[in-house]
Design a protein around this motif. Structure first.
Motif, mmCIF file in Angstrom:
data_model
loop_
_atom_site.group_PDB
_atom_site.id
_atom_site.type_symbol
_atom_site.label_atom_id
_atom_site.label_comp_id
_atom_site.label_asym_id
_atom_site.label_seq_id
_atom_site.Cartn_x
_atom_site.Cartn_y
_atom_site.Cartn_z
ATOM 1 N N ALA A 93 0.574 -1.340 -0.744
ATOM 2 C CA ALA A 93 0.239 0.156 -0.431
ATOM 3 C C ALA A 93 0.737 1.786 -0.151
ATOM 4 C CB ALA A 93 -0.810 0.093 1.438
ATOM 5 N N GLU A 94 1.941 1.053 1.181
ATOM 6 C CA GLU A 94 2.678 2.293 1.003
ATOM 7 C C GLU A 94 3.594 2.568 -0.662
ATOM 8 O OE1 GLU A 94 5.435 1.723 3.591
ATOM 9 O OE2 GLU A 94 6.118 3.400 3.681
ATOM 10 N N GLU A 95 3.733 2.062 -1.022
ATOM 11 C CA GLU A 95 4.787 1.521 -2.529
ATOM 12 C C GLU A 95 3.700 2.505 -3.468
ATOM 13 O OE1 GLU A 95 7.938 -1.497 -1.600
ATOM 14 O OE2 GLU A 95 5.819 -1.873 -2.688
ATOM 15 N N GLU A 96 2.406 1.576 -3.129
ATOM 16 C CA GLU A 96 1.129 1.934 -4.255
ATOM 17 C C GLU A 96 1.013 3.565 -4.583
ATOM 18 O OE1 GLU A 96 -2.561 0.099 -4.474
ATOM 19 O OE2 GLU A 96 -3.500 1.593 -5.743
ATOM 20 N N SER A 97 1.003 4.326 -3.441
ATOM 21 C CA SER A 97 0.842 5.618 -2.823
ATOM 22 C C SER A 97 1.593 6.330 -3.056
ATOM 23 C CB SER A 97 0.388 5.866 -1.324
ATOM 24 O OG SER A 97 0.983 5.925 -0.871
ATOM 25 N N ARG A 98 3.381 5.980 -2.922
ATOM 26 C CA ARG A 98 4.071 6.475 -3.001
ATOM 27 C C ARG A 98 3.783 6.826 -5.780
ATOM 28 N NH1 ARG A 98 6.760 10.923 -3.017
ATOM 29 N NH2 ARG A 98 8.890 11.221 -3.696
ATOM 30 N N ILE A 99 3.870 5.824 -5.652
ATOM 31 C CA ILE A 99 3.941 5.674 -6.738
ATOM 32 C C ILE A 99 3.013 6.799 -8.011
ATOM 33 C CG2 ILE A 99 3.030 4.042 -9.073
ATOM 34 C CD1 ILE A 99 4.045 2.267 -7.699
ATOM 35 N N ARG A 100 1.741 6.817 -6.990
ATOM 36 C CA ARG A 100 1.028 7.997 -7.128
ATOM 37 C C ARG A 100 0.809 8.794 -7.524
ATOM 38 N NH1 ARG A 100 -3.267 4.728 -9.486
ATOM 39 N NH2 ARG A 100 -3.973 2.166 -8.488
#
Ligand code: SF4
Length: 411
Positions: A361-368
């Protein structure tokens, strides 16, 4: 009789194995006592897992002298094949039970493979000389962890790696850094050659590859049949050999690396895993490698329009070079990876098998967030033309070859 008498492994081969272990003991006895502090660079792959468990067994049984401190540096790239990641977790529990210090080494958020490609827009690596990934997700974090540890210890560390090149390397006295050679484990050659010269580590780090001479069949034999037995340490290593089909394929030179590594010719390890009914639910992972290939295509990237001036005023070598991924391509890539993750995890839940994490979840939000902010790699603004735009060719000397016919002509 013990389980390690497999069909292919007996007689002369068994003797060779014993000799190989003896050479390992000798190399550790020769170099180990000069270094009170030892570290082991471990990625969860076959060679470094064999090295790690072998050394612990040799220490536990008094075959080599226990160093003052032993630190296991687990290089968690977040890109490991699921069975290997699961085996690594189990082995870490087994190490903790022995009171061994473990440091889990992971790249900082923005440097992780998925975030760097899908958030920052750097294209997936595509060749061995220019690959950024090994340095970024394996070497740099390991360097930092080692610097911190040598500072704490205020001394020198003997870093033990799983570099293994078999008999030919002993003859050549040469260690290949390329992970595509002879089924080597990606990163281990770099740990061996690059780390001792790294900033802050020069003179504070020695390296040793005590399995350098091991044949690959010995690695499989150790992982599958010896190490899991109580007398050799009761390690959860069989899953690693099984993941590569190593037990059946004596001389298989399976390369160990990331899921869908863009540099590997084939997804051999993943293909083998999928033939095991227990892991067949991971079949959607086969979509990762083609995605990386697709993202390198011009339609997903931008390019320099003409000559490019570098910071020092000189002209860059390749005018109109292709560069980063468009924001749309990154969003598409993110969706595809998340789709693959969801498909695997839905099947995992149905079959009561372990779930996987490709992007958390943390990586996804950083990518977005990086996509939303319109982030571009250094030297790019994002206003460059799409890489599939047809344009006059510009040469490095500034000469321009016009298009043979223009868009108006065509109309
Ligand atoms: S296994 Fe492949 S993707 Fe992973 S670090 Fe090595 S070269 Fe890069």
């Amino acid at each position: 009789m013990t389980a390690h008498q497999s069909t292919f492994f007996d007689g002369g081969q068994r003797l060779q194995m014993t000799e190989s272990i003896e050479m390992t003991i000798q190399s550790l006895q020769a170099y180990g006592p000069d270094h009170p502090h030892w570290g082991i660079a471990w990625s969860g792959g076959k060679d470094s897992s064999a090295t790690l468990t072998m050394i612990c067994w040799l220490i536990d049984t008094g075959k080599i002298k226990r160093p003052e401190t032993l630190t296991v540096f687990y290089a968690d790239t977040r890109q490991e094949l699921p069975p290997l990641a699961i085996a690594a977790e189990q082995i870490m529990d087994e190490l903790r039970e022995r009171g061994i210090r473990i440091e889990v080494v992971t790249a900082s958020m923005d440097k992780r493979f998925m975030v760097y490609i899908l958030g920052r827009g750097v294209p997936p690596p595509n060749n061995n000389t220019l690959r950024w990934c090994t340095r970024q997700i394996k070497i740099d974090p390991m360097e930092q962890a080692l610097r911190d540890r040598v500072d704490q210890l205020n001394g020198q560390i003997l870093m033990i790696t799983g570099v293994r090149q078999g008999e030919s390397a002993i003859r050549d006295r040469r260690i290949e850094m390329s992970c595509s050679k002879d089924g080597a484990e990606c990163g281990q050659g770099w740990y061996q050659q690059v780390l001792p010269n790294a900033k802050g580590l020069r003179g504070r780090l020695a390296t040793l590859a005590p399995l350098l001479h091991w044949r690959v069949c010995h690695v499989w034999e150790w992982l599958k049949h010896w190490a899991p037995q109580a007398e050799f340490g009761d390690w959860s290593t069989a899953i690693i050999a099984d993941a590569y089909g190593g037990d059946e394929a004596e001389e298989i030179n399976a390369r160990t690396g990331c899921i869908g590594c863009p540099l590997a010719a084939e997804d051999n390890a993943l293909d083998t895993i999928l033939t095991n009914p227990q892991w067949a639910y991971l079949a959607p992972l086969k979509g990762i490698k083609p995605l990386w290939r697709e993202l390198r295509e011009p339609k997903h990237r931008i390019k320099k329009a003409g000559l490019e001036r570098l910071k020092d005023g000189s002209i860059a070598k390749n005018p109109q070079r292709m560069g980063p991924l468009t924001l749309e391509a990154r969003a598409m890539g993110l969706d595809r990876i998340l789709g693959i993750q969801t498909a695997c995890n839905e099947a995992a839940d149905e079959q009561r098998r372990p779930r996987i994490s490709l992007i958390n979840a943390e990586e996804e939000s950083r990518i977005r967030a990086l996509i939303a902010a319109g982030t571009w790699p250094d030297g790019w603004e994002g206003d460059e033309p799409a890489a599939d735009t047809v344009m006059p060719i510009v040469y490095q000397n500034g000469a321009v070859q016009p298009l043979l016919f223009s868009a108006e002509d065509a109309a």
